[in-house]
Each structure stands twice: as C-alpha cells, then as structure tokens.
Design a protein around this motif. Structure first.
Motif, PDB file in Angstrom:
ATOM      1  N   GLN A 355      -1.909   9.339   9.772  1.00 53.11           N
ATOM      2  CA  GLN A 355      -1.245   8.031   9.769  1.00 53.11           C
ATOM      3  C   GLN A 355      -1.893   7.094  10.776  1.00 53.11           C
ATOM      4  O   GLN A 355      -2.002   5.902  10.560  1.00 53.11           O
ATOM      5  CB  GLN A 355       0.236   8.210  10.082  1.00 53.11           C
ATOM      6  CG  GLN A 355       1.016   8.914   8.970  1.00 53.11           C
ATOM      7  CD  GLN A 355       2.438   9.222   9.379  1.00 53.11           C
ATOM      8  OE1 GLN A 355       2.820   8.935  10.495  1.00 53.11           O
ATOM      9  NE2 GLN A 355       3.188   9.815   8.484  1.00 53.11           N
ATOM     10  N   ARG A 359      -3.299   3.108  10.200  1.00 53.23           N
ATOM     11  CA  ARG A 359      -2.881   1.941  10.979  1.00 53.23           C
ATOM     12  C   ARG A 359      -4.071   1.196  11.557  1.00 53.23           C
ATOM     13  O   ARG A 359      -4.000   0.001  11.808  1.00 53.23           O
ATOM     14  CB  ARG A 359      -1.933   2.356  12.106  1.00 53.23           C
ATOM     15  CG  ARG A 359      -0.517   2.694  11.624  1.00 53.23           C
ATOM     16  CD  ARG A 359       0.444   2.722  12.800  1.00 53.23           C
ATOM     17  NE  ARG A 359       0.087   3.752  13.753  1.00 53.23           N
ATOM     18  CZ  ARG A 359       0.555   5.005  13.717  1.00 53.23           C
ATOM     19  NH1 ARG A 359       1.375   5.371  12.749  1.00 53.23           N
ATOM     20  NH2 ARG A 359       0.194   5.893  14.625  1.00 53.23           N
ATOM     21  N   GLU A 362      -4.822  -1.755   9.337  1.00 53.82           N
ATOM     22  CA  GLU A 362      -3.779  -2.690   8.909  1.00 53.82           C
ATOM     23  C   GLU A 362      -4.016  -4.110   9.384  1.00 53.82           C
ATOM     24  O   GLU A 362      -3.527  -5.055   8.800  1.00 53.82           O
ATOM     25  CB  GLU A 362      -2.409  -2.203   9.426  1.00 53.82           C
ATOM     26  CG  GLU A 362      -1.888  -0.965   8.721  1.00 53.82           C
ATOM     27  CD  GLU A 362      -1.730  -1.172   7.222  1.00 53.82           C
ATOM     28  OE1 GLU A 362      -1.409  -2.299   6.825  1.00 53.82           O
ATOM     29  OE2 GLU A 362      -1.953  -0.230   6.455  1.00 53.82           O
ATOM     30  N   TRP A 380      -6.541   3.903   3.369  1.00 54.78           N
ATOM     31  CA  TRP A 380      -6.424   2.557   2.818  1.00 54.78           C
ATOM     32  C   TRP A 380      -5.456   1.777   3.699  1.00 54.78           C
ATOM     33  O   TRP A 380      -4.802   2.326   4.581  1.00 54.78           O
ATOM     34  CB  TRP A 380      -5.908   2.610   1.373  1.00 54.78           C
ATOM     35  CG  TRP A 380      -4.528   3.213   1.263  1.00 54.78           C
ATOM     36  CD1 TRP A 380      -3.335   2.582   1.288  1.00 54.78           C
ATOM     37  CD2 TRP A 380      -4.226   4.622   1.172  1.00 54.78           C
ATOM     38  NE1 TRP A 380      -2.304   3.458   1.192  1.00 54.78           N
ATOM     39  CE2 TRP A 380      -2.821   4.734   1.118  1.00 54.78           C
ATOM     40  CE3 TRP A 380      -5.003   5.770   1.136  1.00 54.78           C
ATOM     41  CZ2 TRP A 380      -2.175   5.960   1.024  1.00 54.78           C
ATOM     42  CZ3 TRP A 380      -4.361   6.984   1.029  1.00 54.78           C
ATOM     43  CH2 TRP A 380      -2.956   7.087   0.976  1.00 54.78           C
ATOM     44  N   ASN A 381      -5.360   0.469   3.462  1.00 52.85           N
ATOM     45  CA  ASN A 381      -4.374  -0.334   4.183  1.00 52.85           C
ATOM     46  C   ASN A 381      -3.398  -0.984   3.196  1.00 52.85           C
ATOM     47  O   ASN A 381      -3.564  -0.918   1.975  1.00 52.85           O
ATOM     48  CB  ASN A 381      -5.046  -1.400   5.062  1.00 52.85           C
ATOM     49  CG  ASN A 381      -5.850  -2.400   4.257  1.00 52.85           C
ATOM     50  OD1 ASN A 381      -5.923  -2.311   3.035  1.00 52.85           O
ATOM     51  ND2 ASN A 381      -6.459  -3.368   4.922  1.00 52.85           N
ATOM     52  N   ARG A 382      -2.375  -1.620   3.756  1.00 53.52           N
ATOM     53  CA  ARG A 382      -1.318  -2.191   2.929  1.00 53.52           C
ATOM     54  C   ARG A 382      -1.846  -3.307   2.039  1.00 53.52           C
ATOM     55  O   ARG A 382      -1.410  -3.466   0.896  1.00 53.52           O
ATOM     56  CB  ARG A 382      -0.202  -2.736   3.831  1.00 53.52           C
ATOM     57  CG  ARG A 382       1.012  -3.269   3.055  1.00 53.52           C
ATOM     58  CD  ARG A 382       2.123  -3.730   3.964  1.00 53.52           C
ATOM     59  NE  ARG A 382       1.709  -4.835   4.808  1.00 53.52           N
ATOM     60  CZ  ARG A 382       1.465  -4.746   6.107  1.00 53.52           C
ATOM     61  NH1 ARG A 382       1.585  -3.580   6.712  1.00 53.52           N
ATOM     62  NH2 ARG A 382       1.075  -5.780   6.819  1.00 53.52           N
ATOM     63  N   ARG A 383      -2.809  -4.109   2.553  1.00 49.63           N
ATOM     64  CA  ARG A 383      -3.344  -5.212   1.762  1.00 49.63           C
ATOM     65  C   ARG A 383      -4.024  -4.707   0.490  1.00 49.63           C
ATOM     66  O   ARG A 383      -3.964  -5.352  -0.563  1.00 49.63           O
ATOM     67  CB  ARG A 383      -4.342  -5.996   2.629  1.00 49.63           C
ATOM     68  CG  ARG A 383      -4.942  -7.225   1.944  1.00 49.63           C
ATOM     69  CD  ARG A 383      -3.902  -8.190   1.519  1.00 49.63           C
ATOM     70  NE  ARG A 383      -4.464  -9.362   0.875  1.00 49.63           N
ATOM     71  CZ  ARG A 383      -3.845 -10.093  -0.015  1.00 49.63           C
ATOM     72  NH1 ARG A 383      -2.600  -9.798  -0.371  1.00 49.63           N
ATOM     73  NH2 ARG A 383      -4.436 -11.153  -0.548  1.00 49.63           N
ATOM     74  N   ALA A 385      -3.143  -2.072  -1.279  1.00 45.29           N
ATOM     75  CA  ALA A 385      -2.094  -1.764  -2.264  1.00 45.29           C
ATOM     76  C   ALA A 385      -1.492  -3.038  -2.838  1.00 45.29           C
ATOM     77  O   ALA A 385      -1.132  -3.102  -4.020  1.00 45.29           O
ATOM     78  CB  ALA A 385      -1.008  -0.913  -1.598  1.00 45.29           C
ATOM     79  N   GLU A 386      -1.376  -4.121  -2.002  1.00 49.31           N
ATOM     80  CA  GLU A 386      -0.791  -5.374  -2.482  1.00 49.31           C
ATOM     81  C   GLU A 386      -1.696  -6.045  -3.505  1.00 49.31           C
ATOM     82  O   GLU A 386      -1.220  -6.588  -4.508  1.00 49.31           O
ATOM     83  CB  GLU A 386      -0.541  -6.304  -1.289  1.00 49.31           C
ATOM     84  CG  GLU A 386       0.557  -5.827  -0.349  1.00 49.31           C
ATOM     85  CD  GLU A 386       0.654  -6.713   0.880  1.00 49.31           C
ATOM     86  OE1 GLU A 386      -0.242  -7.577   1.052  1.00 49.31           O
ATOM     87  OE2 GLU A 386       1.604  -6.534   1.658  1.00 49.31           O
ATOM     88  N   PRO A 392       3.786   3.053  -5.008  1.00 47.00           N
ATOM     89  CA  PRO A 392       3.620   3.898  -3.816  1.00 47.00           C
ATOM     90  C   PRO A 392       3.212   5.328  -4.149  1.00 47.00           C
ATOM     91  O   PRO A 392       2.436   5.938  -3.420  1.00 47.00           O
ATOM     92  CB  PRO A 392       4.998   3.828  -3.147  1.00 47.00           C
ATOM     93  CG  PRO A 392       5.613   2.564  -3.661  1.00 47.00           C
ATOM     94  CD  PRO A 392       5.102   2.391  -5.051  1.00 47.00           C
TER      95      PRO A 392
END
Length: 865
Positions: A355, A359, A362, A380-383, A385-386, A392
């Motif tokens: 994890q 981070r 991110e 990977w980062n959250r962007r 996935a967006e 998820p």
C-alpha cells in the motif's frame, strides 16, 4: 547462624546447561534478526532506488513538457515584421507603447510571466509589464547570459532572479535578425516554475532541480532552495556575480555527507536544460522495513524454537501415562495457534508495504500504471482508475494487463478495427520494452496522451494525461488563424513556417493576427474620413463619380476585413444573426456595381438578373456569401462569363451563381469547402478560405448550400433561403450636406492615430464644427486647461497611454456638464459594449461611415439641448 547461599548457586548442573542453551539460542536468534534486517534494508533500499528513478523520469517528463509549452513562443515572435521594424529604427513613445500592449496581450494568452523585446544594445525596448512600476522597459540586459547567447548563437536560456521584478524564473531568448542576417535584438520570455513546485509539494520525498553549477533552483521544500550541492569554482562565482543570477542572494553550501546519512539520494540528468533532477527518500522508511523484517524473522525463529522444544517434550511425554496426552495435545494446539498468528502478522506487514508503494503515486496529476516483466499489474494510482472508470474489483496486484485491455476493448476504447489484432499489437509493444508517446481520442471526445517507458529489470510504466481541453482550444485557434490568413498574407507567410512547431502558441498567434487586422482597419478608417471630406468639395460630375467608386471599393475592403473578424464569433455563437425580411434587388444592384469592373478587367461578362424576391435572412451575411461566390467564380473562369440570378422554388427562393469555368471534379466537391483547401483549377492562387466562409455562414443562417459542376464546362453554386414578406416603407431621416445643424458645435476628437485625427478634423470642419484634437491624456488635459468644455467627445477606446474611459474619468470632473460621448473602436466585445451602454455612451465600429457618424452626432446633440 550462617546466612543461606543465593538460590542461583544451588541450581543443579542440568539447569545450568539449559540456561546456557537458552542464552546461546537467544544470541543466535539475535544474530539472525540482525542479518534479516540488513538484507531487508538492502532490498528496501534497492526497491526505493528503483521507485525513485521511476518517479524522477515522470518528474523529468512533466518539467520538460512544461518548458516545451513555451519554448517556441520567442521564435514565433522573432518573425513578427512589426517587431523587426521597431528594432531597425528608433520608435517613438507611442510606437513603443503599442508594442508593449501587443506583448501584454500575447503574454496574457500564453500565461507566461513576462515578454520583453530587447534592442541590439541589450536595453528593453518594450515589455508586457510596461504598466508596472517595475517595468522591464529601458532596463539594460546586455550583461544577462541569455542575451549574450542569443546574440552569439541565435537562442539563449538562463535561470535567475529578475533584476526588476525580483521574481525568479527561466528565461528563453531568441535572436531577431534582419533579412541580411544582422542582429537586431532579442525576444525574451520568462517562465515562472513555481507551478511545478506546487504540484510536487504533496510528495513526502524531497524533489530538487539543480543547474549546471550545482545550485538548487527548484524544490518542493523551500529551505532546500538555492543550496549549493558542490563548491563553486572561482570562475563560477565571478560569472554568478557578473550576471546577477541571484540578485543579492548568496547560495549556502549543503552538507551532502550528512544528507546522505538521512536520505537515499537518486539523480537524473536533464540534458536539454543541462540540469539535474534529484529525489531524496527518507531512510527512516528503509529502517522501518529492516525492523519489520527483523521482527518477522524473530517471530519465525521463535516459532521454530518452540517447535524444537515441542519435539523434545513429545519424546519425553511418550514415556508418560496416557492421562498426560490430553494436556500435550492442548499444548500442541496452542503452539500451532501461535505459529499461525506470527504468519498472519508477516502477511499484514507485506500488505502495508504494498500500500505504501501505491500512495507514492497518488500525488501525480496523471494516471499511472506499473506492470512487471510478465505483464502483470504491480501498482497504480487513483487517477488511473478514474480515467478508465475501472470497477474496484478489477484492479488488483498480479492481474494480467491483457484482461484490462480486453475490458477496454469491450467498451469500445480500442477503436472499431480488429480487436484481437489491436490487443496483440499492444502486448507485443509492451514485451518489446520500447518507449512510446501517442494520443488517442475516444468516441465521447476525450483525448488521452499516453507516455510509456521500460523499467530496469523488465516491466513498464505508463502515464495517461487527459488533454481534451488543450486539443479543443488548439482546434479553435487553428480555425481562427486560418480565417485571418487570407488578409494578412505577409504575416501569415512568416508565421506559417513556424506554425507546425508552435501548436502551443496558437492562442498568442490568434490575438497577434487580430491586432494586425485592427492595424489595417486604422488607415482604412482615415481614408474613408478623408474621402468624405473630399466629396463635399468636389463639383465636377466625373470626379464625383471617381470618388464614389473609391468609396465603394473602400466599403468593400473594410467589409471583407470586418467579416474575417466576425466569422469566428458567429461560429462560436458570440454574434447573433439579425434575421429580417428584405428585398433582394438592392443587394443585387450593389453586387453588380462592385464586380462589374473586375469582370471587365478579366475580359468576362457579368450578368445580374433583376428580381422582385423578398427573402428572410441576414442581409450583411448574405452579402458576404454572394461576394465570395462571385469572387470565386470570376477567379476560376478564363472565358465566357458569370450569372447571378434568383428564382422561386416552392415556399423558398433559390439564388444561383453560374460560371463557365473549368469545373470541379466529383471527388473534390466536398474538399473545396474545407479551410485552406486550394484546388488546382487554373485560377489565381488564393488562401483557400472563400468557400469555407460561405459554408460556415450558410450553416449558421440555416440556408442550404449546393453545388452542380461539370468539368470543362462550369459550375453552379445554389443557396436556398426562405421567402419573406414585403416590409413596410421605412422613413429614413437624412441631414442635407452643408446644413446648419452642426454649425459651431464644439467637438473634441481623442485618438492616438495621427491620420485618423487629421481626417476627422477635415470631415467635421467641412460640416461647420469647431474641432479640437488630442492624441492622449497629456494633450487632452492641456486642452481642458485652455479650451471651453466640448459638447461632444469622439473617444478612441485604446489609447497609447491607457484606455478611453480612464481618460474620460480624469477629464469629466472639471467640466460643468459632461459632454455626449461616441466611442470609436474596432473592439466588439460584448462586455465593453455593455459598459459603454451603462454610461450612456454611443458606439461606432471602425472604419467609420461618415453618414452614420453625422447622423449620430446630430441625434446626440439634439438630445443634449
């Protein structure tokens, strides 16, 4: 009585052996824990170093992309003919102010810090911050390295603190040369890189950028800025002082040995700028990984020890009675539970470490994905996935990237071609490990820029940036630039050579060309005013006819220039079409007079059939359509003639333009309506905009445009528009020339163009007015001190030393009664028009039509009585 001996001294030998064995095992476990911690720290340091290199590549790409956004801007401006002309001569204050306003507009569009024009002696001639108390105008920059490099090599670059503003930035310079190659001066753009520092601020690691002398220029931690990574030489200190690079600041040395103890230091060279990018990762994380490994190994060894003791105990218990077996089984169960708990702790620690790697990505604005050598997802980062709107449950460590590609293919994100071939091609590209950069547009209009780079030891990192808004802005700017190219051929020729390399400077180019059209309207405005004054003095019919023809030619010219500015605004909806019913015959008569001379000069016949048609349209825009169609027909017709006619077709009217030219082939009939499309039809070379403008206006008005053509025999362009009703006769009030309504009326004209002022004087004095002229604030204030207050003020919006409304606010308090105001300007911004209406001011667009000016002056003066 003797005191008893200590209990330890009475221990039997067996207990001593057990104690010694326990101490030996404890020492062995401790040594193994130290070894495990050391190995874990080395492995964590290696992984952190690799991750740091990956992040450095991403930061380097972001930094270089940011600089490339502005690198071509000075090269484009260096081609500008007006800037060259100013550097050749000695421009006066008004010309320098006009140049500064132009740089100010370009600077506002390009979002740079400052733009400066420097003459061959190194002194600032014009600058975008010319209104600021700390303006660059007049400042000597001959000692700055970027100027010396530009004069010597053609271009220059330099990072330093501005000597006038005190703001640090990156300076990019381009030499301006004359046709013979001689050095005239330089254009300099200053970029403030604080935006990048703000983006990096969210990273818990320390990011530094140092120059070729080892001085830190950028950092996401302000105390690290302007620190020396190595001791400078005497020559470097002398150069730093001579160029005033840090404007009074003294860079402090950095203790690299001490920093190396606290941080893992990785660097990456930026050869394009001769800089180095550094990333410092706190060793506390590495030490924490070692401690975790030590605890995990200690727990495992303790479990192993328990297992050994259990085996030994079991051998002994086999000799005991059956009643003890239940207790032994319970002990086994408890020990097994302890082992499982220790293993669960190890797994949890590994999950937390994974994890932590996620981070670290991110803070990046781009979406980022990392795969290993086996093409499996690592992080990977959250962007990320967006952008791809992944569920998820789909994203997990170890998932083959092929499954994500197939998921995207099912949603149509890979196009409509052979999906299996597309997926196979992408997998092969990832296996090959070659860097790549490309753009992809989705069906919903989203445009992604993808940059991929291989990782050491196998694997791939890919960054995804959403550049939809930038692409849309670029397309709009290219369209507007294309419309303006037809009437500013010389400037277009200069800029066309750099257009392919200056995509990021299109917005500045658009405003630049718009300013050029505004400059072209100025002499036209003066010419029309002079002509009107001349017509009042002409008595011979022949000279009056010649003057009338000149007026029609000027009217046609300014209508074309104005249309070039209006087309893009109509396309965006900024200007609403004024639809009304009107008779078509007056328009046909005007077009016949306008194009008959051109047709005669080419040896062609022009026939315009009379019509009684009443149509519903915008008269001005319809005239532009027919002007372009007639001009195009005459250009591509070698012999024969052109016919303009109209006929009824049901509830509509059909206007047709026939020619006997060489015609248009079938496969070219759609291409001719595209911008910059010039077909080899044997006519004169044009900009390729005429039919594109026709198509846009017709689409905006809702009129259907069609084409019939036969190669070798000619073409027919037809326009269908709705029929209208006969308008009621309108009463038109006209003021007779030489009348007395304007006799001795006091009128001031404030305009920074000398030709416009003199032409206005000639015109108004011919109407009997008392005229006073002023070029700007200084002359206007002098007039106020010596002359009675005016009854009416003709006010230019853009003055050399400010804007017209600012000057009016300085003048008005000293007058007993504010005069009526007519603003004369080429600007048609709705916000400006609204501001003038709120003040009760009238507006006339440049070039001014004398009849409209006289009618408006009379109306305002009568209202003021």
């Amino acid at each position: 009585m003797a005191e008893p001996l200590p209990r330890a001294a009475t221990l039997p030998p067996r207990r001593w052996r057990r104690l010694g064995l326990a101490l030996l095992l404890a020492a062995l476990i401790g040594a193994l824990m130290v070894l495990a911690a050391t190995q874990a720290q080395r492995r964590a340091e290696r992984v952190a170093g690799e991750r740091a290199q990956e992040q450095l590549r991403l930061y380097a790409g972001a930094l270089q992309s940011f600089i490339e956004r502005y690198r071509r801007l000075p090269s484009v401006l260096a081609l500008d003919a007006e800037l060259r002309a100013a550097l050749r001569g000695e421009p006066d204050a008004a010309q320098r102010a006009a140049l500064s306003r132009k740089l100010e507009e370009v600077n506002g569009l390009a979002l740079t810090s400052t733009l400066t024009l420097i003459d061959r002696q190194g002194r600032g001639l014009a600058a975008s911050n010319w209104r600021s108390p700390r303006s660059n105008v007049g400042v000597d920059y001959s000692f700055r390295p970027y100027f010396l490099q530009a004069r010597r090599e053609g271009s220059g670059r330099f990072y330093g603190i501005g000597i006038t503003t005190g703001v640090p930035g990156y300076f990019l310079a381009q030499a301006v040369r004359d046709e013979d190659g001689s050095f005239l001066g330089a254009v300099v753009v200053k970029i403030v890189l604080a935006e990048l520092e703000s983006e990096w601020a969210g990273n818990h690691d320390i990011v530094l950028v140092s120059d070729e002398h080892g001085v830190v220029l950028l950092s996401n931690r302000s105390p690290w800025r302007y620190r020396e990574l190595r001791s400078p030489s005497a020559a470097e200190r002398e150069e730093r002082a001579r160029s005033q690079q840090y404007a009074g600041l003294t860079p402090q040395p950095l203790n690299r040995d001490r920093v190396a103890r606290d941080y893992l230091w990785r660097s990456l060279a930026l050869p394009g700028e001769h800089w180095q990018l550094h990333l410092l990762h706190a060793r506390g994380d590495i030490a924490a990984a070692g401690r975790s490994a030590a605890l995990a190994s200690g727990a495992s060894l303790t479990g192993l020890l328990f297992l050994l003791l259990f085996v030994q105990q079991r051998r002994r218990l086999l000799q005991l009675q059956k009643r003890s077996r239940a207790e032994l089984e319970e002990l086994v169960r408890q020990n097994a539970q302890a082992l499982r708990s220790a293993q669960d702790a190890v797994v949890a620690a590994a999950q937390q470490a994974a994890q932590g790697q996620v981070r670290s990505l991110e803070h990046l604005p781009q979406g980022v994905s990392v795969i290993d050598a086996e093409l499996r997802l690592v992080s990977w980062n959250r962007r990320y996935a967006e952008i791809f709107r992944y569920p998820p449950e789909l994203l997990r460590v170890g998932r083959p990237i092929e499954e994500l590609l197939r998921y995207n293919a099912a949603r149509g994100l890979l196009g409509v071609r052979d999906l299996e071939a597309e997926i196979h091609k992408r997998l092969q590209h990832l296996r090959a490990g070659a860097p790549y950069t490309f753009e992809r547009e989705w069906a919903d209009g989203t445009v992604l820029e993808m940059r991929g780079n291989p990782l050491p030891g196998g694997g791939f990192v890919t960054a995804y940036a959403d550049i939809t808004s930038y692409k849309a802005a670029a397309r709009e700017l290219r369209e507007l630039a294309g419309v303006l190219e037809r009437r500013v051929a010389q400037r277009t020729e200069d800029l066309a050579q750099a257009r392919g390399e200056a995509e990021r400077a299109n917005r500045a180019k658009t405003r630049f060309v718009a300013a050029a059209v505004h400059d072209l309207l100025q002499p036209l405005n003066a010419a029309r005013l002079y002509l009107s004054a001349l017509q009042a003095r002409l008595r011979e019919p022949e000279t009056q006819r010649v003057a009338a023809n000149i007026e029609e030619a000027l009217s046609a010219q300014d209508a074309i220039l104005t249309s070039l500015l209006d087309i893009s605004r109509i396309e965006s909806g900024a200007i609403a079409a004024e639809i009304r019913d009107f008779a078509l015959q007056p328009l046909f008569e005007t077009l016949a007079r306008e194009f008959s001379i051109l047709a005669q000069a080419r040896g062609l016949s022009l026939r315009v059939r009379a019509t009684r048609a009443i149509v519903r349209s915008d008269e001005a825009l319809l005239r532009r359509i027919l002007q372009n169609l007639l001009s195009n027909a005459l250009r591509y017709t070698r012999k024969g003639g052109v016919l303009l006619a109209c006929r009824r077709e049901g509830g509509q009217w059909r206007i047709e333009v026939w020619d006997t030219g060489i015609g248009i082939a079938e496969h070219q009939r759609e291409e001719i309506f595209e911008e910059f499309r010039r077909l080899d039809r044997g006519g004169e070379a044009g900009a390729g905009l005429g039919l594109a403008i026709v198509e846009r206006i017709a689409r905006r008005l809702g009129h259907r445009l069609s084409l019939r053509s036969q190669p070798g025999r000619g073409s027919v362009f037809a326009l269908r528009l709705p029929a209208g009703e006969s308008p009621a006769p309108a009463a038109v009030a006209q003021v007779a020339a030489g009348g007395s309504s304007l006799q001795q009326r006091r009128i001031w004209c404030i305009d920074d163009d000398a030709r416009v002022r003199e032409a206005t004087r000639e015109l108004l004095q011919g109407w009997g007015c008392v005229v006073r002229l002023a070029a700007g604030a200084e002359q206007a204030l002098a007039l106020q001190a010596s002359e009675p207050a005016p009854e009416l003020l003709l006010l230019d919006h853009r003055l050399g030393d400010g804007e017209g409304w600012q000057l009016f606010d300085r003048l008005a308090p000293q007058w007993p009664k504010p005069p009526a105001v007519i603003v004369i300007s080429g600007d048609q911004d709705e916000a400006l028009l609204a501001r003038w209406r709120e003040r009760g001011w009238a507006y006339l667009g440049k070039p001014v039509k004398p009849a409209a000016l006289r009618a408006l002056i009379g109306s305002l003066l009568r209202r003021a009585v």
